[in-house]
Design a protein around this motif. Structure first.
Motif, PDB file in Angstrom:
ATOM      1  N   GLU A 130      41.760 -15.472  11.796  1.00  0.00           N
ATOM      2  CA  GLU A 130      42.783 -16.442   9.987  1.00  0.00           C
ATOM      3  C   GLU A 130      41.910 -16.040   9.043  1.00  0.00           C
ATOM      4  OE1 GLU A 130      39.761 -19.830  10.287  1.00  0.00           O
ATOM      5  OE2 GLU A 130      40.539 -20.416  12.120  1.00  0.00           O
ATOM      6  N   SER A 131      41.707 -14.750   8.832  1.00  0.00           N
ATOM      7  CA  SER A 131      41.179 -14.465   7.588  1.00  0.00           C
ATOM      8  C   SER A 131      42.363 -13.432   7.469  1.00  0.00           C
ATOM      9  CB  SER A 131      39.955 -13.622   7.159  1.00  0.00           C
ATOM     10  OG  SER A 131      39.515 -12.804   8.461  1.00  0.00           O
ATOM     11  N   ASN A 159      40.852  -3.369   3.467  1.00  0.00           N
ATOM     12  CA  ASN A 159      40.271  -1.929   3.885  1.00  0.00           C
ATOM     13  C   ASN A 159      38.622  -2.084   4.601  1.00  0.00           C
ATOM     14  OD1 ASN A 159      41.994   0.187   2.397  1.00  0.00           O
ATOM     15  ND2 ASN A 159      40.663   0.790   1.251  1.00  0.00           N
ATOM     16  N   ASN A 160      38.108  -2.799   4.314  1.00  0.00           N
ATOM     17  CA  ASN A 160      36.343  -3.042   5.147  1.00  0.00           C
ATOM     18  C   ASN A 160      37.671  -3.822   6.337  1.00  0.00           C
ATOM     19  OD1 ASN A 160      34.913  -1.977   3.815  1.00  0.00           O
ATOM     20  ND2 ASN A 160      34.833  -3.399   2.295  1.00  0.00           N
ATOM     21  N   LYS A 206      36.831  -3.603  10.886  1.00  0.00           N
ATOM     22  CA  LYS A 206      36.953  -4.619  11.769  1.00  0.00           C
ATOM     23  C   LYS A 206      37.410  -4.854  12.676  1.00  0.00           C
ATOM     24  CE  LYS A 206      33.464  -6.445   7.379  1.00  0.00           C
ATOM     25  NZ  LYS A 206      33.389  -7.578   7.367  1.00  0.00           N
ATOM     26  N   LEU A 207      38.899  -4.522  12.402  1.00  0.00           N
ATOM     27  CA  LEU A 207      39.636  -4.710  12.934  1.00  0.00           C
ATOM     28  C   LEU A 207      39.729  -4.162  13.906  1.00  0.00           C
ATOM     29  CD1 LEU A 207      42.739  -6.409  11.170  1.00  0.00           C
ATOM     30  CD2 LEU A 207      42.520  -7.482  13.304  1.00  0.00           C
ATOM     31  N   GLN A 208      39.664  -2.779  13.541  1.00  0.00           N
ATOM     32  CA  GLN A 208      40.135  -1.459  13.997  1.00  0.00           C
ATOM     33  C   GLN A 208      38.407  -1.853  15.274  1.00  0.00           C
ATOM     34  OE1 GLN A 208      39.614   1.752  12.507  1.00  0.00           O
ATOM     35  NE2 GLN A 208      41.975   1.426  11.962  1.00  0.00           N
ATOM     36  N   GLU A 209      37.371  -1.957  14.918  1.00  0.00           N
ATOM     37  CA  GLU A 209      36.485  -2.535  15.938  1.00  0.00           C
ATOM     38  C   GLU A 209      36.001  -3.765  16.245  1.00  0.00           C
ATOM     39  OE1 GLU A 209      33.596  -2.425  12.649  1.00  0.00           O
ATOM     40  OE2 GLU A 209      33.178  -0.298  12.157  1.00  0.00           O
ATOM     41  N   THR A 210      36.234  -4.750  16.488  1.00  0.00           N
ATOM     42  CA  THR A 210      36.344  -5.107  16.824  1.00  0.00           C
ATOM     43  C   THR A 210      37.385  -5.661  18.080  1.00  0.00           C
ATOM     44  OG1 THR A 210      35.989  -6.911  14.818  1.00  0.00           O
ATOM     45  CG2 THR A 210      37.091  -8.420  16.743  1.00  0.00           C
TER      46      THR A 210
END
Length: 352
Positions: A143-144, A166-167, A171-175
């Motif tokens: 959603e974000s 960028n943050n 977070k997309l990569q980690e998740t």
């Protein structure tokens, strides 16, 4: 190497202490004190070294049999208390119950086995929480992320917007990595529902860091695993039914009860599973009733300790059975009265 040597030395030292204690002339009193404090490990270990030449040998053997029954009830009660804590989500308290109980009764096979199983369940629970965090982050990022892009497009020179974007990308990569790991692990361990949620969230995340080929492979595996898992669980239920129909034992009743608790969610999704589970539950209840009746017959024949040896283990299968608990408490009261009577000197003086 040093640690192994230290453990061997400690084991030999404790056994040596038990042997020395077994020579003590005041041993009956010491055994009673240990039993009262639930120190069954010390009591039983020391009793195993008592020589036939000991002046209290006969009475100590009687105490040993009684303490073994008390120890059996203790281990089952502590196991049930720990499971109750675990079911309430009080993992630290459950761990403390097992640790404290094993400190008092380290020889207990039941407590050692169940404590190991508890640790495995806790590790799985912690890993599942991590996966749930990945799912929660993934749902939020779905959603974000579009909103973050719109903000950056509207204000491309805004430093705060750039940092936030960028943050968000990090977070997309980690998740994405966490969700793919979740899907793989869940498929390997037969947690089909969790695998489905992780795959769907990863797909909806639409991250460039997700391997599309690998995701497609996981989706195919999910479809195959779902069918295989349903078949496997039904096969387990059928095998347990076949075994129980051939004869009841504490072991197969306990395994059947555990299996039913593990397929609660699954049987809601599969009609055949629900039908088999219902039949297995019926046989479990019949088996419990038969085991209780076997104990009752022992009780009627005056074999009170044998009755307890049947009833006490049933508590781990049906902990909320009030009738079973009543049987156990009543028998313990009878044994206590008999012990008191046997220790009361006769009021009649026999002629010499």
């Amino acid at each position: 190497m040093y640690r192994v040597s230290a453990l061997i030395f400690l084991s030999l030292f404790l056994h040596g202490c038990a042997y020395l204690q077994s020579l003590n002339s005041e041993l009956p009193q010491q055994i009673d004190e240990w039993a009262a404090a639930h120190e069954y490990g010390k009591a039983l270990n020391t009793l195993s070294y008592v020589s036939k030449n000991h002046k209290h040998y006969a009475s100590l053997q009687k105490k040993k049999h009684k303490i073994m029954l008390q120890a059996k009830e203790f281990e089952h009660d502590q196991h049930l208390a720990a499971r109750k804590m675990e079911q309430q989500g009080k993992w630290r308290k459950a761990d403390n119950v097992y640790s404290s109980a094993l400190n008092k009764f380290p020889q207990s096979k039941l407590l050692n086995t169940e404590y190991k199983a508890f640790k495995n369940r806790r590790n799985k629970y912690l890993k599942d929480l991590e996966y749930k965090l990945s799912i929660a982050r993934g749902t939020w990022l779905i959603e974000s992320t579009p909103l973050q892009k719109k903000i950056l497009e509207a204000a491309p020179d805004n430093y705060a917007s750039q940092q936030r974007f960028n943050n968000n990308t990090q977070k997309l990569q980690e998740t994405a990595g966490g969700l793919m790991e979740c899907a793989e692990t869940a498929l390997k361990t037969g947690r089909i529902s969790l695998a489905k949620t992780c795959i769907q969230t990863a797909e909806n995340l639409n991250s460039p860091d997700i391997d599309k080929v690998k995701l497609a492979k996981l989706k195919k595996q999910f479809s195959q695993s779902h069918q295989l898992y349903m078949k496997k669980q039904n096969d387990i239920t059928r095998a347990l039914l076949k075994e129980i129909k051939q004869g009841y034992s504490h072991d197969n009743l306990q395994r059947a009860q555990r299996h039913l608790s593990e397929i609660v969610e699954y049987k809601k999704q599969n009609k055949e599973a629900a039908k088999l589970a219902k039949e297995l539950d019926k046989y479990i209840k019949t088996g419990l009733a038969q085991r209780m009746e076997a104990g009752r017959r022992m009780y009627s024949d005056g074999k009170y300790e044998e009755a307890l040896s049947i009833w006490i283990p049933l508590k781990s299968i049906d902990p909320d059975n009030a009738k079973l608990q009543d049987y156990i408490e009543r028998t313990k009261r009878v044994l206590k009265k008999l012990e008191k009577l046997s220790n009361t000197p006769s009021a009649i003086t026999l002629p010499r």
